[in-house]
Scaffold this active site. Structure first.
Site, PDB file in Angstrom:
ATOM      1  N   ARG A 172      12.661  24.971  -7.743  1.00 20.76           N
ATOM      2  CA  ARG A 172      12.919  23.775  -6.933  1.00 20.76           C
ATOM      3  C   ARG A 172      14.115  24.059  -6.041  1.00 20.76           C
ATOM      4  O   ARG A 172      15.053  24.771  -6.442  1.00 20.76           O
ATOM      5  CB  ARG A 172      13.269  22.581  -7.824  1.00 20.76           C
ATOM      6  CG  ARG A 172      12.105  21.911  -8.468  1.00 20.76           C
ATOM      7  CD  ARG A 172      11.261  21.121  -7.449  1.00 20.76           C
ATOM      8  NE  ARG A 172      10.175  20.424  -8.112  1.00 20.76           N
ATOM      9  CZ  ARG A 172       8.930  20.894  -8.248  1.00 20.76           C
ATOM     10  NH1 ARG A 172       8.599  22.072  -7.754  1.00 20.76           N
ATOM     11  NH2 ARG A 172       8.011  20.173  -8.872  1.00 20.76           N
ATOM     12  N   HIS A 189       6.864  25.872   0.437  1.00 13.88           N
ATOM     13  CA  HIS A 189       6.519  25.299  -0.877  1.00 13.88           C
ATOM     14  C   HIS A 189       5.008  25.448  -1.167  1.00 13.88           C
ATOM     15  O   HIS A 189       4.324  24.478  -1.493  1.00 13.88           O
ATOM     16  CB  HIS A 189       6.950  23.824  -0.958  1.00 13.88           C
ATOM     17  CG  HIS A 189       7.151  23.350  -2.379  1.00 13.88           C
ATOM     18  ND1 HIS A 189       8.137  22.468  -2.766  1.00 13.88           N
ATOM     19  CD2 HIS A 189       6.476  23.626  -3.523  1.00 13.88           C
ATOM     20  CE1 HIS A 189       8.054  22.230  -4.057  1.00 13.88           C
ATOM     21  NE2 HIS A 189       7.050  22.921  -4.541  1.00 13.88           N
TER      22      HIS A 189
HETATM   23  C1  GLV Z   1       5.007  22.435  -7.556  1.00 12.80           C
HETATM   24  O1  GLV Z   1       6.039  22.334  -6.982  1.00 12.80           O
HETATM   25  C2  GLV Z   1       4.768  22.053  -8.916  1.00 12.80           C
HETATM   26  O2  GLV Z   1       5.601  21.375  -9.527  1.00 12.80           O
HETATM   27  O3  GLV Z   1       3.705  22.426  -9.431  1.00 12.80           O
END
Ligand code: GLV
Length: 317
Positions: A232, A280
């Site tokens: 994250r 992401h």
């Molecule tokens: C992606 O960010 C997840 O939490 O799978």
């Protein structure tokens, strides 16, 4: 039967695609989107990704919350969460996607891909014997859970020396396991390529900072450390990462997650020559695979079985 309906409360990730798949997999019940008109008492399950905080509080018959991702920090961001079990995604499809991305980034740095990209652009052919073998490179994974353990094993297959750091020690074939705060510095000091797959919790917030980066190995075959973060953005201090890159303390980085997403155009990370930026996408939640997982969980629960992959409210992962 009442209170078996499903509410999809997802910001992004195409909510209607989840609704359509779950409705097909779970016939005989309604699957609603957060903006629809529905009877709140009919909802037994909430399927969420960054839901509106407070919006689950008055679902009086809620039995479980399902995160649409591996991470559950977005669920805990809601201070008015109902007291029901929260399950995260643990699924081979997502795990394999993450391992692909991690292996790709490790190899990009290990094989100096940026160097050859720029040489190719300038049509420069060089004799380059600076090619360390994988067996001489130490990879360290912070977060040795479902995702970390799979990436660790695949990287060990490629010949890297792999270690992991986690809260509790893990027994994994060929993987050196470091545990807890007392073994963190030893783990960092033997790490040439650091991979971060930690959950975001109040304990891990901002953990990737200059102080930690300075503790990585400087004596390795790659000539200095590299950072790969697919956990994250809130785990990292981007000012510190840029400072470490500029000072040569860090040789390069691959970042899939950022303190602010989308990454603002003003961020120097976009154009830093030693940084790979991706939006992401390291491990997306596939609509088909993850709908099947959630449908299996709901069916198992209703047949009297146990919900799997339930997270700890105390630890927040
Ligand atoms: C992606 O960010 C997840 O939490 O799978």
């Amino acid at each position: 039967m009442k209170s078996r309906d499903v509410l999809i409360s997802s910001s992004g990730m195409t909510p209607s695609a989840w609704r359509d798949r779950l409705a097909a997999l779970l016939p005989g019940r309604s699957v609603h989107l957060a903006g629809d008109a529905f009877d709140k008492n009919s909802i037994g399950y909430a399927v969420t990704w960054y839901h509106q905080p407070g919006s689950l509080a008055d679902l009086s018959n809620l039995a479980a919350i399902f995160s649409l991702g591996a991470g559950v920090d977005h669920v805990f961001a809601d201070p008015n969460l109902p007291d029901v079990p929260i399950a995260r995604v643990v699924d081979l499809d997502l795990t394999q996607r993450m391992t692909e991305w991690i292996v790709l980034q490790v190899l990009l740095h290990h094989r100096h891909q940026r160097r050859y990209e720029s040489r190719q652009r300038d049509k420069i052919w060089i004799e380059d014997r600076d090619q360390p073998a994988a067996k001489d490179v130490r990879v360290g994974i912070m977060g040795l859970g479902e995702l970390g353990a799979d990436a660790a094993s695949k990287l060990a297959n490629l010949g890297f020396q792999v270690a992991g750091w986690s809260t509790r020690r893990r027994e994994l074939p060929r993987i050196l396991s470091f545990a807890g705060d007392t073994e963190r510095d030893e783990f960092l000091a033997r790490t040439d390529i650091l991979i971060v797959l930690l959950p975001h919790t109040p304990v891990t917030q901002g953990i990737i900072n200059l102080e930690l980066i300075k503790r990585l190995a400087r004596d390795g075959a790659l000539g200095g450390p590299f950072l790969i973060n697919a956990g994250r953005g809130a785990l990292q201090n981007e000012v510190d990462i840029l400072a470490a890159l500029d000072a040569g303390i860090l040789q390069g980085a691959s970042l899939d997650v950022f303190q602010t997403e989308p990454l603002p155009a003003s961020s120097r990370l976009w154009s830093h020559p030693a940084v790979y930026v991706s939006p992401h996408i390291a491990a997306i939640s596939d609509h088909d695979a993850i709908s099947r997982l959630i449908a299996r969980q709901i069916t198992r629960l209703e047949e009297g079985g146990r919900l799997e992959h339930v997270v700890s409210r105390e630890q927040r992962y």
